[in-house]
Motif scaffolding. Structure first.
Motif, PDB file in Angstrom:
ATOM      1  N   GLY A  41      63.763 156.714 119.550  1.00  0.00           N
ATOM      2  CA  GLY A  41      63.878 155.654 120.542  1.00  0.00           C
ATOM      3  C   GLY A  41      62.749 154.649 120.375  1.00  0.00           C
ATOM      4  N   ARG A  42      62.683 153.723 121.308  1.00  0.00           N
ATOM      5  CA  ARG A  42      61.629 152.718 121.262  1.00  0.00           C
ATOM      6  C   ARG A  42      61.340 152.247 122.676  1.00  0.00           C
ATOM      7  N   PRO A  45      57.205 154.593 127.053  1.00  0.00           N
ATOM      8  CA  PRO A  45      57.742 155.870 127.538  1.00  0.00           C
ATOM      9  C   PRO A  45      57.724 155.985 129.054  1.00  0.00           C
ATOM     10  N   TYR A  51      63.684 156.917 126.693  1.00  0.00           N
ATOM     11  CA  TYR A  51      62.732 158.033 126.657  1.00  0.00           C
ATOM     12  C   TYR A  51      63.191 159.155 127.594  1.00  0.00           C
ATOM     13  N   GLY A  84      55.581 164.300 119.782  1.00  0.00           N
ATOM     14  CA  GLY A  84      56.091 162.971 119.517  1.00  0.00           C
ATOM     15  C   GLY A  84      55.456 162.340 118.290  1.00  0.00           C
ATOM     16  N   TRP A  86      54.763 158.606 116.756  1.00  0.00           N
ATOM     17  CA  TRP A  86      54.659 157.267 117.332  1.00  0.00           C
ATOM     18  C   TRP A  86      54.256 156.281 116.243  1.00  0.00           C
ATOM     19  N   TRP A 105      59.297 155.658 118.610  1.00  0.00           N
ATOM     20  CA  TRP A 105      58.938 157.066 118.715  1.00  0.00           C
ATOM     21  C   TRP A 105      60.094 157.977 118.316  1.00  0.00           C
ATOM     22  N   MET A 107      60.843 161.901 119.600  1.00  0.00           N
ATOM     23  CA  MET A 107      60.433 163.043 120.407  1.00  0.00           C
ATOM     24  C   MET A 107      61.025 164.305 119.787  1.00  0.00           C
TER      25      MET A 107
END
Length: 214
Positions: A41-42, A45, A51, A84, A86, A105, A107
């Motif tokens: 995702g981006r 958070p 997120y 995570g 990043w 990111w 996760m």
């Protein structure tokens, strides 16, 4: 003899070196390849819907795997801590005053090595059968992938996530170049504390950076 005696419950935070790090200094560790449940995702958070959707998807699959391992293999374990990866186009967005809106990111939750990919597929399918809406959407994005990091620098950060910047600056700009190393791969964090239950100043987070010799 009971199954618990043959296969005691495993807690990777106690058995794997990658889940231990010194506070206030940096350590070099050599890490073996490891498999994870992953979802990408981006964005910030704290505010990005992606997120929250990622966590809502990852944890049910991780617990389905844990219960399947105990039921089918007689091997129980503590679900590993959230991790995570990043990164950003400009890595300076992680130091100084961070610009979280620019962060990307992945996760992750680690999968023990005795669990096969077939069990993972079954756990995702079982979880999807019970899911709907955003959780189901997130489950479609969950994948099993091997992470190869090798040589890494890591440290234990005690405190708020927002206070990591100076620690990362020392890691990136002082320790790594002074030891003839260069950064490779993505910034990696391991969340040993649950931020829902622990005060920000007491959060324990391992900060990790893969490196290579110059």
């Amino acid at each position: 003899m009971s199954e618990d005696a043959v296969h005691p419950k495993i807690d990777v935070k106690k058995t794997m070196a990658g889940y231990r790090a010194p506070r206030g200094t940096f350590a070099l560790v050599e890490l073996a390849d490891q498999r994870y449940l992953m979802i990408d995702g981006r964005g910030d958070p704290n505010t990005a819907p992606a997120y929250a959707r990622a966590l809502v998807a990852l944890y049910p699959v991780a617990y389905a795997l844990k219960f399947a391992s105990r039921r089918e293999l007689g091997r129980d374990y503590v679900v590993p801590p959230l991790e995570g990866l990043w990164w950003a186009d400009d890595m300076n967005s992680f130091t100084g005053v961070p610009d979280k809106s620019r962060w990307q990111w992945t996760m992750m939750l680690m999968v023990p090595d005795w669990i096969g990919s077939g069990m993972v597929d079954e756990a995702v399918a079982r979880t999807a059968d019970k899911a709907a809406g955003e959780r189901l959407e997130g489950l479609r994005e969950v994948r099993l992938q091997t992470l190869s990091e090798g040589l890494c620098v890591q440290t234990l950060h005690l405190g708020s996530f927002d206070d990591e910047g100076p620690v990362l600056e020392r890691m990136h700009d002082v320790f790594i170049p002074e030891h003839g190393l260069q950064m490779t791969g993505r910034h990696h964090e391991i969340y040993l504390s649950d931020p829902r239950r622990v005060a920000p100043e007491k959060l324990r987070t391992i900060l990790r950076q893969p490196v290579l010799p110059r």
